[in-house]
Design a protein around this motif. Structure first.
Motif, PDB file in Angstrom:
ATOM      1  N   ARG A  37       0.837  -1.208   0.000  1.00  0.00           N
ATOM      2  CA  ARG A  37       0.000   0.000   0.000  1.00  0.00           C
ATOM      3  C   ARG A  37       0.869   1.255   0.000  1.00  0.00           C
ATOM      4  NH1 ARG A  37      -4.798   1.410   4.381  1.00  0.00           N
ATOM      5  NH2 ARG A  37      -5.405   3.424   3.468  1.00  0.00           N
ATOM      6  N   THR A  71       1.198   4.109  -2.953  1.00  0.00           N
ATOM      7  CA  THR A  71       0.985   5.535  -2.687  1.00  0.00           C
ATOM      8  C   THR A  71       2.174   6.354  -3.167  1.00  0.00           C
ATOM      9  OG1 THR A  71      -0.413   5.078  -0.763  1.00  0.00           O
ATOM     10  CG2 THR A  71       0.614   7.255  -0.884  1.00  0.00           C
ATOM     11  N   LYS A  89      -4.384  12.436  -3.057  1.00  0.00           N
ATOM     12  CA  LYS A  89      -3.851  12.129  -1.730  1.00  0.00           C
ATOM     13  C   LYS A  89      -3.758  13.412  -0.911  1.00  0.00           C
ATOM     14  CE  LYS A  89      -3.092   7.869  -3.034  1.00  0.00           C
ATOM     15  NZ  LYS A  89      -3.914   6.735  -2.514  1.00  0.00           N
ATOM     16  N   ALA A 122      -0.306  12.926   3.565  1.00  0.00           N
ATOM     17  CA  ALA A 122       0.267  11.713   2.972  1.00  0.00           C
ATOM     18  C   ALA A 122       1.541  12.043   2.212  1.00  0.00           C
ATOM     19  CB  ALA A 122      -0.754  11.055   2.048  1.00  0.00           C
TER      20      ALA A 122
END
Length: 226
Positions: free
Chosen positions: A4, A8, A39, A43
């Motif tokens: 994950r 990202t 995002k 993040a």
């Protein structure tokens, strides 16, 4: 790195690359990257502590592809000048079609606005080019008076300038046609027995198709006029 988090980072890197290509480093903000990537700014700062660090990651990602490209042409038995020309077409293709490569090139050109040392591949390019030219000299394929190290620097400067400017030049030629014409001029001075058209044709025939079947990476059929 977890899948994950890796995904990202990839989204952030590619979104930033798109914006750096379109707007440049100074014209791109963290909020812009957040909007483009979907995002949050939190993040972004979690994975990259600043816009500067994200820009440097884009440049490093671009330059990380060069060894992979070069490995394709490392097979023995391929004439060194042919390797050099084929590799140049793959690098030029990457700079033309890959958004991360295009962003890396623009960021390098704007390196003085970033405020941190920006990696550069040009010394490595020159060394690799000099090795191939030295091999060509050993095989008797290099013209008398051509010194590999000096010629390599001239070729790297000319090649990068070509890739940087070709889209801005008038006319209907695309980058493959312009690069072929550039090599015709260069090889006329480099080869002991000039055969620029034949060598370029053989080199371009070695460029593999992209695995996705899109046709990107295939040698273009068009040949510029002499």
């Amino acid at each position: 790195m977890q899948d994950r988090a890796r995904a990202t980072r990839k989204v952030l890197l590619e979104s930033a690359a798109h914006l750096f290509v379109e707007r440049g480093y100074a014209g791109t903000s963290v909020n812009d990257i957040s909007d483009h990537s979907g995002k949050t700014s939190g993040a972004i700062y979690f994975h990259y502590s600043s816009k500067e660090k994200l820009a440097l990651a884009v440049v490093r990602e671009q330059f990380a592809t060069w060894p992979q490209l070069a490995a394709t042409y490392a097979a023995p038995g391929v004439p060194p000048l042919e390797k050099l020309v084929a590799l140049s077409f793959r690098v030029a293709q990457s700079l033309s079609e890959d958004v991360v490569a295009r962003a890396g090139a623009r960021l390098w050109a704007e390196r003085r606005t970033i405020g941190a040392p920006v990696p550069t591949p040009f010394g490595t390019w020159a060394l690799a080019c000099a090795r191939l030219l030295a091999q060509a000299r050993t095989r008797g394929e290099l013209a008398d008076g051509v010194e590999p190290s000096a010629a390599a620097v001239a070729l790297v400067c000319g090649f990068y300038g070509h890739c940087t400017l070709t889209d801005e030049m008038p006319g209907k030629w695309g980058w493959p046609e312009r690069l072929e014409e550039w090599w015709r001029l260069a090889l006329a001075s480099l080869q002991a027995e000039p055969d620029a058209a034949g060598l370029v044709a053989r080199a371009r025939a070695r460029i593999p198709a992209q695995p996705d079947g899109s046709g990107a990476g295939r040698p273009a059929a068009a040949t510029p006029p002499r």
